[in-house]
Write an enzyme that holds these catalytic residues in place. Structure first.
Site, PDB file in Angstrom:
ATOM      1  N   TYR A  41      71.050 -94.240  67.452  1.00 17.69           N
ATOM      2  CA  TYR A  41      70.579 -93.632  66.199  1.00 17.69           C
ATOM      3  C   TYR A  41      71.650 -92.727  65.580  1.00 17.69           C
ATOM      4  O   TYR A  41      71.845 -92.741  64.359  1.00 17.69           O
ATOM      5  CB  TYR A  41      69.288 -92.849  66.449  1.00 17.69           C
ATOM      6  CG  TYR A  41      68.119 -93.706  66.890  1.00 17.69           C
ATOM      7  CD1 TYR A  41      67.842 -94.914  66.249  1.00 17.69           C
ATOM      8  CD2 TYR A  41      67.286 -93.331  67.936  1.00 17.69           C
ATOM      9  CE1 TYR A  41      66.777 -95.707  66.653  1.00 17.69           C
ATOM     10  CE2 TYR A  41      66.217 -94.118  68.336  1.00 17.69           C
ATOM     11  CZ  TYR A  41      65.967 -95.307  67.697  1.00 17.69           C
ATOM     12  OH  TYR A  41      64.914 -96.089  68.087  1.00 17.69           O
ATOM     13  N   GLU A  78      60.919 -90.868  66.393  1.00 16.51           N
ATOM     14  CA  GLU A  78      60.890 -90.053  67.601  1.00 16.51           C
ATOM     15  C   GLU A  78      61.475 -90.888  68.723  1.00 16.51           C
ATOM     16  O   GLU A  78      61.298 -92.112  68.738  1.00 16.51           O
ATOM     17  CB  GLU A  78      59.461 -89.682  68.028  1.00 16.51           C
ATOM     18  CG  GLU A  78      58.694 -88.873  67.026  1.00 16.51           C
ATOM     19  CD  GLU A  78      57.874 -89.759  66.119  1.00 16.51           C
ATOM     20  OE1 GLU A  78      57.522 -90.885  66.532  1.00 16.51           O
ATOM     21  OE2 GLU A  78      57.589 -89.344  64.981  1.00 16.51           O
TER      22      GLU A  78
HETATM   23  N1  COA Z   1      74.707 -96.314  76.607  1.00 20.38           N
HETATM   24  C1  COA Z   1      75.383 -95.585  75.700  1.00 20.38           C
HETATM   25  N2  COA Z   1      75.404 -95.873  74.355  1.00 20.38           N
HETATM   26  C2  COA Z   1      74.672 -96.928  73.943  1.00 20.38           C
HETATM   27  C3  COA Z   1      73.924 -97.726  74.841  1.00 20.38           C
HETATM   28  C4  COA Z   1      73.965 -97.388  76.227  1.00 20.38           C
HETATM   29  N3  COA Z   1      73.282 -98.094  77.161  1.00 20.38           N
HETATM   30  N4  COA Z   1      73.302 -98.704  74.143  1.00 20.38           N
HETATM   31  C5  COA Z   1      73.652 -98.527  72.841  1.00 20.38           C
HETATM   32  N5  COA Z   1      74.468 -97.460  72.737  1.00 20.38           N
HETATM   33  C6  COA Z   1      75.058 -96.915  71.508  1.00 20.38           C
HETATM   34  C7  COA Z   1      76.539 -97.195  71.509  1.00 20.38           C
HETATM   35  O1  COA Z   1      77.176 -96.212  70.708  1.00 20.38           O
HETATM   36  C8  COA Z   1      76.591 -98.568  70.838  1.00 20.38           C
HETATM   37  O2  COA Z   1      77.845 -98.860  70.274  1.00 20.38           O
HETATM   38  P1  COA Z   1      78.968 -99.570  71.209  1.00 20.38           P
HETATM   39  O3  COA Z   1      78.322-100.721  71.935  1.00 20.38           O
HETATM   40  O4  COA Z   1      80.002-100.002  70.206  1.00 20.38           O
HETATM   41  O5  COA Z   1      79.451 -98.498  72.141  1.00 20.38           O
HETATM   42  C9  COA Z   1      75.577 -98.372  69.745  1.00 20.38           C
HETATM   43  O6  COA Z   1      74.525 -97.614  70.351  1.00 20.38           O
HETATM   44  C10 COA Z   1      75.038 -99.655  69.159  1.00 20.38           C
HETATM   45  O7  COA Z   1      74.496-100.457  70.187  1.00 20.38           O
HETATM   46  P2  COA Z   1      73.794-101.862  69.898  1.00 20.38           P
HETATM   47  O8  COA Z   1      74.538-102.932  70.622  1.00 20.38           O
HETATM   48  O9  COA Z   1      73.566-102.042  68.444  1.00 20.38           O
HETATM   49  O10 COA Z   1      72.379-101.595  70.608  1.00 20.38           O
HETATM   50  P3  COA Z   1      71.528-102.643  71.489  1.00 20.38           P
HETATM   51  O11 COA Z   1      71.357-103.914  70.756  1.00 20.38           O
HETATM   52  O12 COA Z   1      72.108-102.704  72.849  1.00 20.38           O
HETATM   53  O13 COA Z   1      70.113-101.893  71.558  1.00 20.38           O
HETATM   54  C11 COA Z   1      68.582-100.228  72.328  1.00 20.38           C
HETATM   55  C12 COA Z   1      70.009-100.505  71.874  1.00 20.38           C
HETATM   56  C13 COA Z   1      68.414 -98.698  72.552  1.00 20.38           C
HETATM   57  C14 COA Z   1      67.586-100.665  71.268  1.00 20.38           C
HETATM   58  C15 COA Z   1      68.324-100.992  73.654  1.00 20.38           C
HETATM   59  O14 COA Z   1      69.076-100.384  74.687  1.00 20.38           O
HETATM   60  C16 COA Z   1      66.883-101.062  74.065  1.00 20.38           C
HETATM   61  O15 COA Z   1      66.150-101.978  73.664  1.00 20.38           O
HETATM   62  N6  COA Z   1      66.419-100.121  74.893  1.00 20.38           N
HETATM   63  C17 COA Z   1      65.031-100.114  75.371  1.00 20.38           C
HETATM   64  C18 COA Z   1      64.064 -99.834  74.246  1.00 20.38           C
HETATM   65  C19 COA Z   1      64.286 -98.456  73.655  1.00 20.38           C
HETATM   66  O16 COA Z   1      64.497 -97.485  74.364  1.00 20.38           O
HETATM   67  N7  COA Z   1      64.197 -98.387  72.327  1.00 20.38           N
HETATM   68  C20 COA Z   1      64.276 -97.153  71.575  1.00 20.38           C
HETATM   69  C21 COA Z   1      62.938 -96.517  71.555  1.00 20.38           C
HETATM   70  S1  COA Z   1      62.900 -95.083  70.504  1.00 20.38           S
END
Ligand code: COA
Length: 151
Positions: free
Chosen positions: A119, A107
């Site tokens: 995701y 979720e």
């Molecule tokens: N805006 C748009 N797309 C995004 C994004 C952003 N801020 N962050 C990740 N993505 C998408 C992109 O498609 C990205 O690919 P790209 O960098 O080649 O464009 C893809 O996801 C993979 O990103 P990745 O680098 O593997 O993710 P991350 O290590 O930055 O972590 C989260 C992503 C969501 C886990 C991170 O932003 C986070 O910790 N957020 C707060 C906690 C959270 O909300 N967790 C999910 C709870 S359900």
């Protein structure tokens, strides 16, 4: 110092680092006790990403029958957009396949566009919404699922 991202199972010694990530990422962060209790379950799987021994991200999964439920995935703000969450998801998918799980569910807050994009890029599809699933603030959840192709 080589800045290499190492993925490995979370241990009790990683809990303070995981709590720091929680506090920086979520309005209702998990406590040390929540991590300790979850790690002790025989149906949980947690991996951390570390750089030079510092925990920069983690992912957790609970197993129910032949499916997994992601508890959370989070990466410290200064380490984002480097593919770390993608690597953690790939790691948990490999582990789930080794355990013969057939699908992974999760979720996510409807407003959490970055996580939803993460995701979708990793093969999860939107199954629908659950009304007012979250608190602080109250918000709908998007339910997502990834089927795991047989090995
Ligand atoms: N805006 C748009 N797309 C995004 C994004 C952003 N801020 N962050 C990740 N993505 C998408 C992109 O498609 C990205 O690919 P790209 O960098 O080649 O464009 C893809 O996801 C993979 O990103 P990745 O680098 O593997 O993710 P991350 O290590 O930055 O972590 C989260 C992503 C969501 C886990 C991170 O932003 C986070 O910790 N957020 C707060 C906690 C959270 O909300 N967790 C999910 C709870 S359900």
């Amino acid at each position: 110092m080589n800045n290499e991202v190492v993925l490995r199972r979370m241990t009790a010694g990683d809990i303070p680092g995981a709590v720091e990530i929680e506090q920086k990422c979520f309005s209702m962060p998990w406590s040390e006790k929540a991590f300790a209790d979850s790690l002790a379950l025989d149906y949980s799987v947690f991996f951390v990403a570390s750089i030079d021994e510092k925990i920069v991200g983690y992912v957790g999964l609970y197993i129910a029958y032949d499916e997994g439920d992601i508890t959370n995935v989070a990466v410290l703000p200064e380490y984002r957009r480097k593919g770390i969450a993608t690597s953690l998801l790939e790691k948990i998918v490999i582990d789930a396949k080794e355990k013969n799980l057939v699908a992974i569910n999760l979720e996510v807050r409807k407003s959490n566009k970055s996580a939803i994009a993460l995701y979708e890029k990793n093969g999860f599809v939107d199954l629908g919404h659950r009304k007012n699933f979250y608190e602080k603030p109250t918000e709908d959840a998007v339910i997502m699922k990834r089927q795991l192709e047989s090995r």
